[in-house]
Write a protein that holds these residues in place. Structure first.
Motif, PDB file in Angstrom:
ATOM      1  N   ALA A  26       0.939  -1.295  -0.001  1.00  0.00           N
ATOM      2  CA  ALA A  26       0.145   0.006   0.027  1.00  0.00           C
ATOM      3  C   ALA A  26       0.793   1.345  -0.188  1.00  0.00           C
ATOM      4  O   ALA A  26       0.353   2.432  -0.157  1.00  0.00           O
ATOM      5  CB  ALA A  26      -1.062   0.199   1.177  1.00  0.00           C
ATOM      6  N   GLN A  27       2.054   1.087   0.315  1.00  0.00           N
ATOM      7  CA  GLN A  27       3.090   2.419   0.373  1.00  0.00           C
ATOM      8  C   GLN A  27       3.596   2.727  -0.828  1.00  0.00           C
ATOM      9  O   GLN A  27       4.230   3.873  -1.098  1.00  0.00           O
ATOM     10  CB  GLN A  27       3.957   2.421   1.453  1.00  0.00           C
ATOM     11  N   ASN A  28       3.468   2.106  -2.153  1.00  0.00           N
ATOM     12  CA  ASN A  28       3.955   2.331  -3.230  1.00  0.00           C
ATOM     13  C   ASN A  28       3.236   3.064  -4.118  1.00  0.00           C
ATOM     14  O   ASN A  28       1.872   2.475  -4.612  1.00  0.00           O
ATOM     15  CB  ASN A  28       4.530   0.606  -4.014  1.00  0.00           C
ATOM     16  N   PRO A  29       3.471   4.228  -4.572  1.00  0.00           N
ATOM     17  CA  PRO A  29       2.589   4.824  -5.553  1.00  0.00           C
ATOM     18  C   PRO A  29       2.366   4.312  -6.667  1.00  0.00           C
ATOM     19  O   PRO A  29       1.476   4.538  -7.409  1.00  0.00           O
ATOM     20  CB  PRO A  29       3.488   6.284  -5.527  1.00  0.00           C
ATOM     21  N   GLU A  30       3.323   3.520  -7.247  1.00  0.00           N
ATOM     22  CA  GLU A  30       3.137   2.781  -8.439  1.00  0.00           C
ATOM     23  C   GLU A  30       1.834   1.867  -8.370  1.00  0.00           C
ATOM     24  O   GLU A  30       1.031   1.456  -9.399  1.00  0.00           O
ATOM     25  CB  GLU A  30       4.254   2.025  -9.003  1.00  0.00           C
ATOM     26  N   THR A  31       1.705   1.360  -7.273  1.00  0.00           N
ATOM     27  CA  THR A  31       0.447   0.642  -6.860  1.00  0.00           C
ATOM     28  C   THR A  31      -0.611   1.281  -7.343  1.00  0.00           C
ATOM     29  O   THR A  31      -1.553   0.713  -7.830  1.00  0.00           O
ATOM     30  CB  THR A  31       0.383   0.032  -5.624  1.00  0.00           C
ATOM     31  N   TYR A  32      -0.925   2.391  -6.675  1.00  0.00           N
ATOM     32  CA  TYR A  32      -2.037   3.144  -7.051  1.00  0.00           C
ATOM     33  C   TYR A  32      -2.273   3.636  -8.502  1.00  0.00           C
ATOM     34  O   TYR A  32      -3.311   3.838  -8.981  1.00  0.00           O
ATOM     35  CB  TYR A  32      -2.209   4.280  -6.104  1.00  0.00           C
ATOM     36  N   ARG A  33      -1.010   4.134  -9.102  1.00  0.00           N
ATOM     37  CA  ARG A  33      -1.169   4.349 -10.359  1.00  0.00           C
ATOM     38  C   ARG A  33      -1.870   3.001 -11.189  1.00  0.00           C
ATOM     39  O   ARG A  33      -2.418   3.323 -12.254  1.00  0.00           O
ATOM     40  CB  ARG A  33       0.265   4.586 -10.903  1.00  0.00           C
ATOM     41  N   THR A  34      -1.134   2.057 -11.005  1.00  0.00           N
ATOM     42  CA  THR A  34      -1.743   0.844 -11.887  1.00  0.00           C
ATOM     43  C   THR A  34      -3.219   0.616 -11.389  1.00  0.00           C
ATOM     44  O   THR A  34      -4.071   0.462 -12.462  1.00  0.00           O
ATOM     45  CB  THR A  34      -0.890  -0.491 -11.482  1.00  0.00           C
TER      46      THR A  34
END
Length: 165
Positions: free
Chosen positions: A88-96
């Motif tokens: 949950a702390q990875n911004p790339e996760t949210y981007r994807t």
């Protein structure tokens, strides 16, 4: 400080979950829920339109709204799975996840009905949030909230109850 950041990310993640669609008779995702595929939502062929359905691209607005709900449910399941996995702390996760949600609705924006137009706006706001330096903060902003509300309103006018958050 790191603990505060972690707690903040989790709280923001929960607020992003509020964007997930929960319309008619939806079961909440479980811990065992796993994302299936990243293919766009397909829409079954539509029967002849009744007087209450707005047409665009051969799909009634009720069908669009049902497909939007399906996309929202997948978005929520994907996000929940990432939170549970600790990613949950990875911004790339949210981007994807935001990009996948927008992409899953692209075929629902064809036409000139109110639902199609509101969906087009929501897709644009999801893509802006995904491209932002802080996608979580951007997704929690007023523009995406308003776009989601416009989709809800247009679906309600078409006779389908759709609720984001």
């Amino acid at each position: 400080m790191k603990l505060l950041r972690s707690a903040s990310v989790i709280l923001i993640s929960v607020s992003v979950l509020g964007l997930a669609a929960c319309g008619e008779k939806s079961d909440p995702p479980t811990a065992a829920s796993t994302p299936s595929t990243k293919a766009p939502v397909s829409i079954p062929p539509s029967p002849p339109a009744s007087a209450g359905d707005s047409q665009g691209g051969g799909t009634s607005d009720k069908e669009r709204c049902a497909a939007i709900k399906t996309s929202g449910d997948k978005f929520k399941a994907d996000l929940l799975a990432k939170i549970q996995s600790g990613d949950a702390q990875n911004p790339e996760t949210y981007r994807t996840i935001l990009s996948d949600f927008a992409g899953s609705m692209n075929n629902l924006a064809a036409g000139d009905s109110k639902v199609a137009k509101a969906t087009t706006t929501m897709i644009a706001e999801l893509e802006k949030a995904a491209a932002a330096p802080d996608p979580v903060k951007a997704a929690d902003g007023d523009a995406l909230t308003k776009a989601a509300g416009d989709v809800e309103s247009s679906c309600k006018a078409a006779g389908y109850t759709l609720k984001f958050g």
